[in-house]
Design an enzyme around this catalytic site. Structure first.
Site, PDB file in Angstrom:
ATOM      1  N   GLY A  20       0.898  -1.127   0.015  1.00 55.73           N
ATOM      2  CA  GLY A  20      -0.027  -0.042  -0.064  1.00 55.73           C
ATOM      3  C   GLY A  20       0.888   1.179  -0.080  1.00 55.73           C
ATOM      4  N   ASP A 152      -0.931   8.931  17.215  1.00 54.30           N
ATOM      5  CA  ASP A 152      -1.824   8.498  16.016  1.00 54.30           C
ATOM      6  C   ASP A 152      -2.521   7.077  16.050  1.00 54.30           C
ATOM      7  OD1 ASP A 152      -3.109   8.183  13.550  1.00 54.30           O
ATOM      8  OD2 ASP A 152      -1.385   8.101  12.561  1.00 54.30           O
ATOM      9  N   ASN A 157      -3.633   2.012  12.440  1.00 51.20           N
ATOM     10  CA  ASN A 157      -2.265   1.668  13.204  1.00 51.20           C
ATOM     11  C   ASN A 157      -2.373   0.527  14.263  1.00 51.20           C
ATOM     12  OD1 ASN A 157      -0.616   3.460  11.688  1.00 51.20           O
ATOM     13  ND2 ASN A 157      -1.398   5.211  13.068  1.00 51.20           N
TER      14      ASN A 157
END
Length: 614
Positions: A20, A152, A157
């Site tokens: 990706g 984040d 994640n």
């Protein structure tokens, strides 16, 4: 960088497939050859322009990468290497054979599941918190805190392996991503504003409690399928900055209220009102899991990944083994379990009815799965033989102990459903599971007693005849009436002669007095619902005679709202009942300071006067 066949040489790594690309990096799966015939799969993140050309970013990237390499924890993706190759900055990271949580959530919705069952969502978030706490508490060689903050925490994640492992990735890299980028580049912010903490929207310095908040946002999404603030970027950031969040019960009305309180605390606007650390958050979630779903199988996440990504695993030559028990539970989550026309499971919140009784074959005692001396005795016997023997033995004895006649031919299925779900199911006095569940009833002429029990609700019972077993029993449990006022505390439990007690011993309080206390408490409960929930539960426990447990709830209330006068009053009463004079005195004194003319002021003054007189 050289190319050969279907791979590309990138320094000492061999890039295999592109996984990706995001605003910051292009991600590849790669292979690293350790020695001849020995290699391992890794993930390579190659930094893209314009980040690679930004000196502030590069410096921050390298600093954070060095720190991240020092993180070694089962719930954090390990960083093995970083640096520059052919003019490109890169990270080499652990390969996790699974999917990001964001893709898991999307696939769930495609499969007809609006959100995760509460125990599974909590179980997953416990693992995330473990990783966060490890990073937050790291120190350098001189013992100084590194002050590492993820910045984040979002579904992108959090990686979930096909084996059910949960790992945080990109620790600290978000800090580098923001370095020197004051133009709020769309590639930086796109999608991320939904997971910002209030202090991030104000560009304030961050600490571990900021990660607690964003972890709370992820938990909210797991439980509801929505986010606490939704809309365009400007409106969402304004709502986050002001604490204008949608409560989880607005999306899932039957979400357990104690779990809702945990989520609300994690999402508190002020950092001081949140959990003080990721470990505190984890502890609260683990306590909820132990109390509300103690038998929820740890293997559920692994089975869920196999079910969601079955086709991908088959193509990879790893077809998953999904037990029938899990598929039965999935049918409940998706509303396909039971006869047609049942509208109750179709509600989005129906997936919260996941409980351990749907996974009976998972409950194999730990002593049977290896690690014992007895295991060595069968070293010459193939493992599958032992597994078959153990499975047969467990199935036989559990079946005989719980429902001895359920395996007879000609049995009929009885589906038991309750509102709310999660009620304890008893068959002839023996616990056989929790709703929703399916019982097998053998043919015959006998009658059996079916009971449902749920804390805070009226017990329910009926008689089931083997000759006429219904297909389905659905029960709407009735709440118990409000508990009576807490019993009057005894001034001193060591005083045996009632007539010798001091004049200050409190008298029996009337129902009107109890209602008055509740009215006075409502002035702070409205502004602090989490503290109010703890206070209410403490009152119920005190009325039931569980003074020690009530005391824990009153303490929790005061952690959330130190000026909650009625919680101080509750501690005073707990101190009296448990013969702890200092607790009683402090509780009553603090109550009088906060509410000198309160309903219970006379009770508090009499107790303190009696103690002073002694």
């Amino acid at each position: 960088m050289t190319t050969g066949g279907h791979t590309t040489r990138f320094g000492k790594y061999e890039l295999q497939e592109r996984l990706g690309a995001g605003g910051m990096a292009v991600v590849h799966r790669a292979r690293y050859t350790v020695a001849e015939g020995v290699s391992r799969s890794v993930v390579i993140k190659r930094v893209r322009d314009p980040y690679a050309q930004d000196p502030a970013f590069v410096q921050m990237f390298l600093n954070e990468a060095r720190i991240s390499m020092g993180l070694s924890h089962g719930n954090i993706v390990q960083v093995f290497d970083f640096g520059q190759e052919a003019g490109e900055y890169f990270l080499a990271m652990e390969w996790v054979d699974g999917q990001p949580l964001s893709k898991v959530l999307k696939r769930l919705k495609l499969k007809g599941v609006a959100h995760l069952p509460a125990p599974l969502a909590v179980q997953l978030m416990v693992e995330v918190c473990k990783g966060l706490h490890h990073a937050h508490t790291r120190r350098d060689e001189e013992g100084r805190s590194l002050g590492l903050v993820h910045r984040d925490v979002s579904p992108d994640n959090v990686l979930v392996s096909y084996e059910g492992e949960v790992k945080l990735t990109d620790f600290g890299i978000a800090k580098a991503q923001w370095a020197g980028r004051q133009d709020t580049d769309a590639g930086v912010v796109r999608g991320k504003f939904l997971y910002l903490s209030p202090e991030q929207t104000r560009a304030e310095a961050l600490d571990a409690r900021s990660d607690v908040y964003t972890a709370g946002v992820v938990l909210f999404e797991l439980l509801t399928g929505r986010r606490p603030a939704e809309g365009d970027q400007a409106s969402v950031m304004e709502r986050i900055a002001t604490g204008d969040l949608t409560p989880p019960h607005a999306y899932v009305p039957d979400l357990d209220h104690s779990l809702g309180a945990v989520v609300s605390r994690a999402l508190a606007l002020r950092r001081d009102d949140r959990f003080t650390s990721a470990e505190d958050f984890q502890r609260a979630l683990a306590e909820w899991l132990a109390y509300r779903a103690p038998l929820f199988p740890a293997s559920t996440l692994r089975h869920l990944m196999g079910w969601l990504f079955e086709e991908e695993l088959k193509l990879a030559g790893q077809p998953p083994r999904i037990p029938e028990s899990f598929l039965r539970q999935v049918a409940v989550w998706t509303g396909e379990g039971g006869p047609a026309g049942m509208d109750e499971p179709e509600r989005a919140s129906a997936v919260h009815r996941a409980h351990a009784e749907a996974f009976p074959e998972e409950h194999v005692p730990g002593a049977l799965v290896g690690g014992s001396p007895a295991a060595d005795m069968g070293a010459g016997v193939p493992g599958w033989v032992w597994a078959a023997v153990i499975a047969a033995a467990v199935a036989f004895f559990v079946g005989r102990a719980v429902m001895p006649d359920m395996s007879e031919p000609g049995s009929r299925k009885l589906q038991v459903v309750s509102v709310p779900p999660g009620a304890e199911v008893r068959w002839d006095g023996k616990q056989v599971g929790m709703t929703p569940t399916v019982l097998s009833v053998a043919s015959g002429e006998d009658s059996h007693q079916l009971e449902l029990r749920f804390v805070g609700y009226q017990p329910w019972a009926t008689t089931v005849s083997q000759a006429a077993v219904p297909e389905r029993v659905q029960v709407s449990l009735e709440r118990l009436p409000p508990p009576p006022p807490p019993p009057d505390p005894v001034v001193d439990a060591r005083v045996k002669d009632k007539e010798s007690q001091p004049e200050g011993a409190p008298r029996k309080r009337s129902a009107a007095s109890a209602r008055g206390e509740s009215r006075e408490a409502s002035d702070w409960m409205a502004g602090s619902p989490d503290a109010g929930a703890a206070y209410t539960l403490g009152q119920e426990l005190l009325a039931a005679g569980s003074a020690m447990q009530a005391g824990e709830k009153f303490w929790k209330c005061l952690e959330l709202k130190e000026t909650a006068a009625e919680c101080h009053l509750g501690l005073g009463r707990v101190g009296v009942l448990t013969d702890r004079d200092s607790m009683a005195r402090e509780g009553y004194q603090r109550y009088l300071e906060l509410r000198p003319r309160g309903v219970a002021a006379t009770e508090a003054r009499k107790y303190l006067h009696a103690k002073t007189a002694r």
